[in-house]
Design a protein around this motif. Structure first.
Motif, mmCIF file in Angstrom:
data_model
loop_
_atom_site.group_PDB
_atom_site.id
_atom_site.type_symbol
_atom_site.label_atom_id
_atom_site.label_comp_id
_atom_site.label_asym_id
_atom_site.label_seq_id
_atom_site.Cartn_x
_atom_site.Cartn_y
_atom_site.Cartn_z
ATOM 1 N N GLU A 103 -16.284 12.995 -26.424
ATOM 2 C CA GLU A 103 -15.992 12.495 -25.078
ATOM 3 C C GLU A 103 -14.496 12.569 -24.834
ATOM 4 N N TYR A 104 -14.134 13.082 -23.664
ATOM 5 C CA TYR A 104 -12.753 13.129 -23.211
ATOM 6 C C TYR A 104 -12.755 12.635 -21.772
ATOM 7 N N SER A 105 -11.923 11.647 -21.483
ATOM 8 C CA SER A 105 -11.912 11.109 -20.131
ATOM 9 C C SER A 105 -10.514 10.681 -19.731
ATOM 10 N N GLY A 160 -7.104 2.956 -4.879
ATOM 11 C CA GLY A 160 -8.010 4.090 -5.042
ATOM 12 C C GLY A 160 -7.798 4.751 -6.386
ATOM 13 N N GLY A 161 -8.826 5.435 -6.850
ATOM 14 C CA GLY A 161 -8.723 6.096 -8.137
ATOM 15 C C GLY A 161 -9.669 7.267 -8.261
ATOM 16 N N ILE A 162 -9.370 8.104 -9.248
ATOM 17 C CA ILE A 162 -10.230 9.243 -9.556
ATOM 18 C C ILE A 162 -10.354 9.320 -11.082
ATOM 19 N N SER A 163 -11.560 9.625 -11.547
ATOM 20 C CA SER A 163 -11.835 9.718 -12.976
ATOM 21 C C SER A 163 -12.505 11.049 -13.288
ATOM 22 N N ILE A 180 -17.048 13.878 -12.283
ATOM 23 C CA ILE A 180 -15.879 13.412 -11.542
ATOM 24 C C ILE A 180 -16.326 12.260 -10.658
ATOM 25 N N SER A 181 -15.581 11.153 -10.717
ATOM 26 C CA SER A 181 -15.900 9.971 -9.918
ATOM 27 C C SER A 181 -14.638 9.548 -9.161
ATOM 28 N N TYR A 182 -14.838 8.975 -7.998
ATOM 29 C CA TYR A 182 -13.697 8.469 -7.242
ATOM 30 C C TYR A 182 -14.118 7.215 -6.488
ATOM 31 N N ASP A 183 -13.131 6.387 -6.169
ATOM 32 C CA ASP A 183 -13.398 5.148 -5.457
ATOM 33 C C ASP A 183 -12.157 4.755 -4.659
ATOM 34 N N ALA A 184 -12.372 3.936 -3.646
ATOM 35 C CA ALA A 184 -11.259 3.463 -2.815
ATOM 36 C C ALA A 184 -11.639 2.160 -2.133
ATOM 37 N N LYS A 185 -10.658 1.282 -2.004
ATOM 38 C CA LYS A 185 -10.811 0.045 -1.245
ATOM 39 C C LYS A 185 -9.610 -0.057 -0.312
ATOM 40 N N LEU A 186 -9.891 -0.444 0.914
ATOM 41 C CA LEU A 186 -8.859 -0.536 1.929
ATOM 42 C C LEU A 186 -9.024 -1.862 2.657
ATOM 43 N N ASN A 187 -7.956 -2.653 2.723
ATOM 44 C CA ASN A 187 -7.968 -3.915 3.458
ATOM 45 C C ASN A 187 -6.885 -3.875 4.524
#
Length: 102
Positions: free
Chosen positions: A41-43, A59-62, A86-93
């Protein structure tokens, strides 16, 4: 208590990161790398955070790469079980007022 054929049940409670408001403008960049040779595994993950008085972003990307599963004794390598992801996420307030956040 089990129902059905070897039933398993449970509950997960997850807490995620939240962007925070700040009186001054703040930028943060975080990163991490991981390598596990036994599971092949490499991440890696990169996160960007921006904080200000009325606006907050996180926000992030993996990226993850998994090798083929290697079983014990007589099993050997299980093909094809390797994959990339590949995964990504974001939160905005956005603070509309002291009592309202969008």
């Amino acid at each position: 208590v089990q129902y059905g054929t070897d039933a398993i049940g449970g509950t997960l409670q997850l807490f995620t990161k939240n962007p925070n408001f700040s009186d001054e403008i703040i930028y943060k960049l975080n990163g991490q790398l991981k390598s596990i040779t036994n599971n092949q595994e490499y991440s890696g993950r990169t996160e960007l955070e921006f904080n200000s008085k009325n606006f907050a972003f996180l926000g992030g990307i993996s990226y993850q790469k998994f090798g083929n599963i290697v079983g014990g004794k007589n099993t050997g390598v299980q093909l094809p079980s390797a994959y990339d992801q590949i995964s990504y996420d974001a939160k905005l307030n956005y603070k509309i007022s002291d009592n309202s956040i969008l």
